[in-house]
Motif scaffolding. Structure first.
Motif, PDB file in Angstrom:
ATOM      1  N   VAL A  60       0.874  -1.180   0.000  1.00 51.67           N
ATOM      2  CA  VAL A  60       0.000   0.000   0.000  1.00 51.67           C
ATOM      3  C   VAL A  60       0.909   1.227   0.000  1.00 51.67           C
ATOM      4  CG1 VAL A  60      -1.834  -1.175   1.298  1.00 51.67           C
ATOM      5  CG2 VAL A  60      -0.112   0.147   2.533  1.00 51.67           C
ATOM      6  N   ASN A  61       0.304   2.419  -0.066  1.00 52.27           N
ATOM      7  CA  ASN A  61       1.099   3.635   0.076  1.00 52.27           C
ATOM      8  C   ASN A  61       1.705   3.654   1.481  1.00 52.27           C
ATOM      9  OD1 ASN A  61       0.133   4.947  -2.485  1.00 52.27           O
ATOM     10  ND2 ASN A  61      -1.828   4.805  -1.407  1.00 52.27           N
ATOM     11  N   GLY A  62       2.959   4.090   1.614  1.00 48.08           N
ATOM     12  CA  GLY A  62       3.608   4.073   2.925  1.00 48.08           C
ATOM     13  C   GLY A  62       4.485   5.277   3.174  1.00 48.08           C
ATOM     14  N   PHE A  63       4.636   5.612   4.460  1.00 48.58           N
ATOM     15  CA  PHE A  63       5.495   6.724   4.867  1.00 48.58           C
ATOM     16  C   PHE A  63       6.165   6.316   6.181  1.00 48.58           C
ATOM     17  CE2 PHE A  63       6.920  10.670   6.584  1.00 48.58           C
ATOM     18  CZ  PHE A  63       7.007  11.592   5.539  1.00 48.58           C
ATOM     19  N   HIS A  64       7.502   6.299   6.205  1.00 52.92           N
ATOM     20  CA  HIS A  64       8.254   5.951   7.412  1.00 52.92           C
ATOM     21  C   HIS A  64       8.657   7.258   8.088  1.00 52.92           C
ATOM     22  CE1 HIS A  64      11.354   2.920   9.222  1.00 52.92           C
ATOM     23  NE2 HIS A  64      10.694   3.603  10.141  1.00 52.92           N
ATOM     24  N   SER A  65       7.980   7.582   9.187  1.00 51.70           N
ATOM     25  CA  SER A  65       8.184   8.894   9.818  1.00 51.70           C
ATOM     26  C   SER A  65       9.301   8.845  10.859  1.00 51.70           C
ATOM     27  CB  SER A  65       6.883   9.366  10.477  1.00 51.70           C
ATOM     28  OG  SER A  65       6.539   8.517  11.545  1.00 51.70           O
ATOM     29  N   ILE A  66       9.572   9.985  11.474  1.00 52.17           N
ATOM     30  CA  ILE A  66      10.603  10.049  12.504  1.00 52.17           C
ATOM     31  C   ILE A  66      10.007   9.675  13.858  1.00 52.17           C
ATOM     32  CG2 ILE A  66      11.977  11.727  11.247  1.00 52.17           C
ATOM     33  CD1 ILE A  66      10.819  13.909  13.043  1.00 52.17           C
ATOM     34  N   HIS A  67      10.855   9.638  14.890  1.00 51.86           N
ATOM     35  CA  HIS A  67      10.469   9.078  16.177  1.00 51.86           C
ATOM     36  C   HIS A  67       9.312   9.838  16.841  1.00 51.86           C
ATOM     37  CE1 HIS A  67      12.043   7.148  20.160  1.00 51.86           C
ATOM     38  NE2 HIS A  67      11.176   6.395  19.543  1.00 51.86           N
ATOM     39  N   GLY A  68       8.250   9.099  17.144  1.00 51.08           N
ATOM     40  CA  GLY A  68       7.123   9.683  17.860  1.00 51.08           C
ATOM     41  C   GLY A  68       6.195  10.537  17.022  1.00 51.08           C
ATOM     42  N   ARG A  69       6.394  10.577  15.717  1.00 51.53           N
ATOM     43  CA  ARG A  69       5.637  11.516  14.877  1.00 51.53           C
ATOM     44  C   ARG A  69       4.701  10.829  13.884  1.00 51.53           C
ATOM     45  NH1 ARG A  69       7.324  14.211  18.723  1.00 51.53           N
ATOM     46  NH2 ARG A  69       9.047  15.694  18.507  1.00 51.53           N
ATOM     47  N   THR A  70       4.316   9.613  14.156  1.00 53.33           N
ATOM     48  CA  THR A  70       3.410   8.954  13.207  1.00 53.33           C
ATOM     49  C   THR A  70       2.057   9.661  13.144  1.00 53.33           C
ATOM     50  OG1 THR A  70       2.711   7.426  14.949  1.00 53.33           O
ATOM     51  CG2 THR A  70       4.437   6.674  13.460  1.00 53.33           C
ATOM     52  N   LEU A  71       1.540  10.077  14.283  1.00 53.50           N
ATOM     53  CA  LEU A  71       0.201  10.679  14.278  1.00 53.50           C
ATOM     54  C   LEU A  71       0.167  12.076  13.645  1.00 53.50           C
ATOM     55  CD1 LEU A  71      -1.276   9.376  17.655  1.00 53.50           C
ATOM     56  CD2 LEU A  71      -1.987   8.788  15.337  1.00 53.50           C
ATOM     57  N   PRO A  72       1.165  12.959  13.869  1.00 52.06           N
ATOM     58  CA  PRO A  72       1.147  14.231  13.129  1.00 52.06           C
ATOM     59  C   PRO A  72       1.214  14.028  11.615  1.00 52.06           C
ATOM     60  CG  PRO A  72       2.661  14.387  14.975  1.00 52.06           C
ATOM     61  CD  PRO A  72       2.218  12.940  14.893  1.00 52.06           C
ATOM     62  N   VAL A  73       2.030  13.078  11.169  1.00 49.57           N
ATOM     63  CA  VAL A  73       2.119  12.809   9.728  1.00 49.57           C
ATOM     64  C   VAL A  73       0.800  12.240   9.223  1.00 49.57           C
ATOM     65  CG1 VAL A  73       3.268  11.413   7.969  1.00 49.57           C
ATOM     66  CG2 VAL A  73       4.616  12.480   9.796  1.00 49.57           C
ATOM     67  N   ALA A  74       0.238  11.296   9.969  1.00 46.23           N
ATOM     68  CA  ALA A  74      -1.044  10.704   9.568  1.00 46.23           C
ATOM     69  C   ALA A  74      -2.146  11.766   9.534  1.00 46.23           C
ATOM     70  CB  ALA A  74      -1.418   9.583  10.539  1.00 46.23           C
ATOM     71  N   THR A  75      -2.112  12.672  10.491  1.00 49.82           N
ATOM     72  CA  THR A  75      -3.113  13.750  10.528  1.00 49.82           C
ATOM     73  C   THR A  75      -3.002  14.636   9.292  1.00 49.82           C
ATOM     74  OG1 THR A  75      -3.137  13.793  12.952  1.00 49.82           O
ATOM     75  CG2 THR A  75      -3.884  15.779  11.824  1.00 49.82           C
ATOM     76  N   ILE A  77      -1.752  13.877   6.360  1.00 52.07           N
ATOM     77  CA  ILE A  77      -2.179  13.117   5.179  1.00 52.07           C
ATOM     78  C   ILE A  77      -3.698  13.040   5.115  1.00 52.07           C
ATOM     79  CG2 ILE A  77      -2.191  10.809   4.153  1.00 52.07           C
ATOM     80  CD1 ILE A  77       0.678  10.496   5.324  1.00 52.07           C
ATOM     81  N   ARG A  78      -4.277  12.762   6.267  1.00 57.58           N
ATOM     82  CA  ARG A  78      -5.741  12.624   6.317  1.00 57.58           C
ATOM     83  C   ARG A  78      -6.454  13.938   5.952  1.00 57.58           C
ATOM     84  NH1 ARG A  78     -10.104   9.383   5.740  1.00 57.58           N
ATOM     85  NH2 ARG A  78     -11.853  10.373   6.797  1.00 57.58           N
ATOM     86  N   LEU A  79      -5.937  15.064   6.429  1.00 53.91           N
ATOM     87  CA  LEU A  79      -6.582  16.348   6.143  1.00 53.91           C
ATOM     88  C   LEU A  79      -6.314  16.798   4.707  1.00 53.91           C
ATOM     89  CD1 LEU A  79      -6.024  18.290   9.481  1.00 53.91           C
ATOM     90  CD2 LEU A  79      -8.094  17.147   8.666  1.00 53.91           C
ATOM     91  N   ALA A  80      -5.186  16.365   4.137  1.00 49.23           N
ATOM     92  CA  ALA A  80      -4.900  16.715   2.744  1.00 49.23           C
ATOM     93  C   ALA A  80      -5.754  15.893   1.778  1.00 49.23           C
ATOM     94  CB  ALA A  80      -3.424  16.499   2.442  1.00 49.23           C
ATOM     95  N   ASN A  81      -6.019  14.645   2.169  1.00 48.29           N
ATOM     96  CA  ASN A  81      -6.824  13.773   1.300  1.00 48.29           C
ATOM     97  C   ASN A  81      -7.633  12.813   2.157  1.00 48.29           C
ATOM     98  OD1 ASN A  81      -7.992  12.232  -0.657  1.00 48.29           O
ATOM     99  ND2 ASN A  81      -6.073  11.453  -1.524  1.00 48.29           N
ATOM    100  N   HIS A  82      -8.807  13.257   2.573  1.00 48.87           N
ATOM    101  CA  HIS A  82      -9.614  12.432   3.473  1.00 48.87           C
ATOM    102  C   HIS A  82     -10.330  11.302   2.739  1.00 48.87           C
ATOM    103  CE1 HIS A  82     -12.296  15.699   2.169  1.00 48.87           C
ATOM    104  NE2 HIS A  82     -13.304  14.862   2.360  1.00 48.87           N
ATOM    105  N   GLU A  83     -10.023  11.114   1.455  1.00 50.15           N
ATOM    106  CA  GLU A  83     -10.537   9.935   0.763  1.00 50.15           C
ATOM    107  C   GLU A  83      -9.620   8.728   0.980  1.00 50.15           C
ATOM    108  OE1 GLU A  83     -11.141  11.086  -3.289  1.00 50.15           O
ATOM    109  OE2 GLU A  83     -13.033  12.110  -2.844  1.00 50.15           O
TER     110      GLU A  83
END
Length: 285
Positions: A60-75, A77-83
């Protein structure tokens, strides 16, 4: 409709033999396949820790974020494309340590994100130190005389922070965990699955046998996850009995439902012709 094989990649996992991550990976692939969505409709964000390589093993599409920052990155992405169906994956050190502040705010906002935490109760990638979920008295190379801090309980924290779907799974029972992941993905709102994941290399206390002797399934006892007070009682059970299953869920508006600027279409689909960012860029040059 996508099948289980569509979510595999040819890359072979490099985790320790017997690691609980294998069970979580199998359950996650199954949960994605059972959701009825296609691989391109998912985005998975991982963090730093043994779990972080998971995005290499899922197609699937993937993004390996930095330490402790998965949720800010996910947020973002979600707000940029909520589909996109967004799934964030962390370890207990990653998500409940440095990522703790983001964890609480994502839950109270009720973003439509699924958060899966590989909870092995220690930092394993750095060869075994105490993490926020290590029990008091737990001995590691960073606490040779035993931890003097009490452990974070992610389930009670989620209940008090407003998560609308809260569950606990066990890496040693992939079929059950698969069902939890499918239900979390289809839930509208923030869904947390805290996964009990034995670390066979460094954690000699919370082993597969430790959990198999204690875990029981809430649904086998007719438990209904709709009463928050009852959920607190289940969330603090730990000694001789450890519940797995859906602890609590409720329906309420998501953060995205209330952001006016994305209600007609995702931000990524808005036309950008005629937008002049010259003055903004000049401030950084």
């Amino acid at each position: 409709m996508a099948e289980l094989a569509d979510f595999r990649t040819p890359i072979k996992p490099v985790w320790c033999p017997g690691c609980g991550n294998f069970g979580i990976l199998a359950a996650l692939r199954g949960g994605l396949a059972d959701s009825g969505l296609e691989p391109h409709q998912f985005m998975i964000v991982s963090g730093i820790g043994c779990h972080g390589a998971v995005i290499q093993y899922i197609n699937v599409n993937g993004f390996h974020s930095i330490h402790g920052r998965t949720l800010p990155v996910a947020t973002g992405i979600r707000l940029a494309n909520h589909e996109l169906k967004v799934i964030a994956i962390s370890g207990d050190g990653d998500g409940y340590g440095i990522g703790m502040g983001h964890f609480i705010h994502a839950m109270r906002r009720n973003l439509d994100i699924t958060y899966i935490v590989h909870n092995n109760k220690m930092y394993s990638l750095t060869t075994g130190q105490t993490s926020p979920t290590s029990d008091k008295g737990f001995s590691t190379k960073s606490t040779p005389f035993g931890s003097i801090e009490i452990a974070v309980n992610p389930l009670t924290l989620a209940l008090s922070s407003g998560a609308s779907f809260i569950a606990r799974g066990f890496a040693g029972d992939p079929p059950h965990l698969r069902k939890l992941i499918t239900e979390a993905i289809t839930h509208k709102g923030f869904s947390l699955i805290d996964v009990l994941q034995p670390c066979v290399t460094f954690n000699k206390v919370n082993t597969n046998d430790f959990y198999k002797e204690r875990v029981y399934k809430l649904e086998d006892e007719g438990y209904e996850p709709v009463d928050k007070a009852a959920a607190y009682e289940r969330a603090v059970e730990w000694n001789s009995r450890v519940p797995i299953g859906v602890i609590y869920k409720e329906d309420r508006p998501t953060y995205e439902d209330e952001v006016v600027t994305i209600q007609d279409m995702p931000l990524v689909k808005r036309p950008v012709e005629g937008v002049d960012i010259t003055r903004t860029m000049e401030q950084f040059m």
